[in-house]
Scaffold this active site. Structure first.
Site, PDB file in Angstrom:
ATOM      1  CD  GLU A  59      -3.064  -0.710   0.024  1.00 34.79           C
ATOM      2  OE1 GLU A  59      -3.013   0.395  -0.563  1.00 34.79           O
ATOM      3  OE2 GLU A  59      -3.882  -1.589  -0.270  1.00 34.79           O
ATOM      4  CE1 TYR A 142      -6.822   3.149  -0.381  1.00 32.98           C
ATOM      5  CE2 TYR A 142      -4.441   3.106  -0.038  1.00 32.98           C
ATOM      6  CZ  TYR A 142      -5.580   2.573  -0.621  1.00 32.98           C
ATOM      7  OH  TYR A 142      -5.494   1.467  -1.409  1.00 32.98           O
ATOM      8  CG  ASP A 160      -8.089   4.134  -4.721  1.00 30.66           C
ATOM      9  OD1 ASP A 160      -9.303   4.211  -5.079  1.00 30.66           O
ATOM     10  OD2 ASP A 160      -7.297   3.346  -5.273  1.00 30.66           O
TER      11      ASP A 160
END
Length: 312
Positions: A59, A142, A160
């Site tokens: 990520e 996020y 996102d």
């Protein structure tokens, strides 16, 4: 799973259109999940058993970096540092060196700092609740929600830029999402999530994928979209976005970012500290070169070794 969205003033952003009805939201979610089963890409972090540490690393690498560039670097990274403890035991400069040309190398230092915190504060296990993840260095809304959802199966909306675009078009009838708002965007995705955690996790991933490969920013493949018959943007005749557009990304060539990258490349290539005379050869504009070097020093990506420079 892409760039970490930035937040804007939520008080000015809550005047958005209402969300879909419960029945319509459920249909959108089911159709996107069914499409994802057939068309979702086989990516390492989506495979069973990939693990929370691998998902956290992926990520962070995927923020502002294309998938194709991330996959080989991710594999090399996890082979070298398969656990947070392994990375924490290495020097921060090793992380910066291994980051190579993924861009935004501050992420490498953040990841090293997060690994150190996980090792010292969580027994080497990536935490699974959002508040604990947010407390890690360099982890934003996020990434925290993505790890909690994709690594541990918790039911959280994960938003996102791709998700925001899908919601803007399908639900709100807007060609572009406009400036982000954490509160508004999470609430909009929450309305699409099924109650079942497994289905919610799949809906998050499927909506991201739809935005990445079908509902793209330019030249969306509307005829291939599983929710085209429910898309408000399509129903309204694809109106042009009339709100405030996000600021365009600044060009890379000739930018301070390029100069910073060149200086870091010089340091990565050397096993000994680099002299000021060698730094001078990296870029001809002395003012820009010094500005880039000062920024690297402030960010901790470069440190002084006497009068010379090296990675931390």
């Amino acid at each position: 799973m892409t760039a970490e969205p930035s937040a804007v003033d939520d008080s000015a952003a809550d005047a958005s259109a209402g969300g879909p009805s419960a029945d319509n939201a459920g249909t959108v979610s089911r159709l996107i999940r069914a499409w994802f089963v057939e068309h979702g890409r086989d990516l390492p972090w989506r495979r069973d058993g990939f693990g929370a540490w691998g998902i956290l690393v992926s990520e962070i690498m995927l923020q502002q970096t294309p998938v194709a560039r991330v996959i080989p670097r991710l594999e090399q990274w996890l082979e070298r540092w398969p656990t947070p403890e392994a990375l924490a035991a290495a020097a921060p400069g090793d992380a910066v060196r291994a980051w190579e040309r993924l861009g935004y190398p501050r992420r490498a230092l953040n990841l090293h700092a997060a690994a150190t915190a996980i090792t010292h504060n969580h027994g080497g296990m990536v935490p699974e609740d959002v508040p604990s993840l947010l407390a890690l260095p360099g982890i934003g809304e996020y990434t925290a929600r993505a790890v909690a959802a994709f690594a541990y199966g918790h039911r959280h909306p994960v938003v996102d830029t791709n998700v925001r675009r899908v919601i803007a078009r399908v639900v709100l009838g807007q060609g572009e999402a406009g400036p982000p708002s954490t509160r508004r965007d999470l609430a909009a995705m929450e309305e699409l999530l099924p109650a079942d955690p497994t289905d919610a996790q799949s809906t998050n991933a499927a909506t991201m994928e739809l935005g990445a490969i079908v509902c793209t920013a330019r030249k969306p493949l509307c005829q291939e979209c599983p929710v085209r018959d429910l898309c408000q943007w399509r129903a309204d005749g694809y109106p042009v976005y009339e709100g405030k557009r996000p600021a365009p990304q600044k060009r890379f060539e000739g930018s301070d970012r390029q100069v910073r990258g060149l200086i870091l490349a010089e340091l990565r290539a050397s096993d000994v500290p680099v002299t000021p005379e060698e730094i001078v050869q990296v870029w001809p504009d002395s003012a820009q070169r010094e500005r880039a070097l000062d920024g690297l020093l402030r960010d901790g990506l470069v440190v002084l070794s006497g009068a010379d420079y090296e990675l931390p």
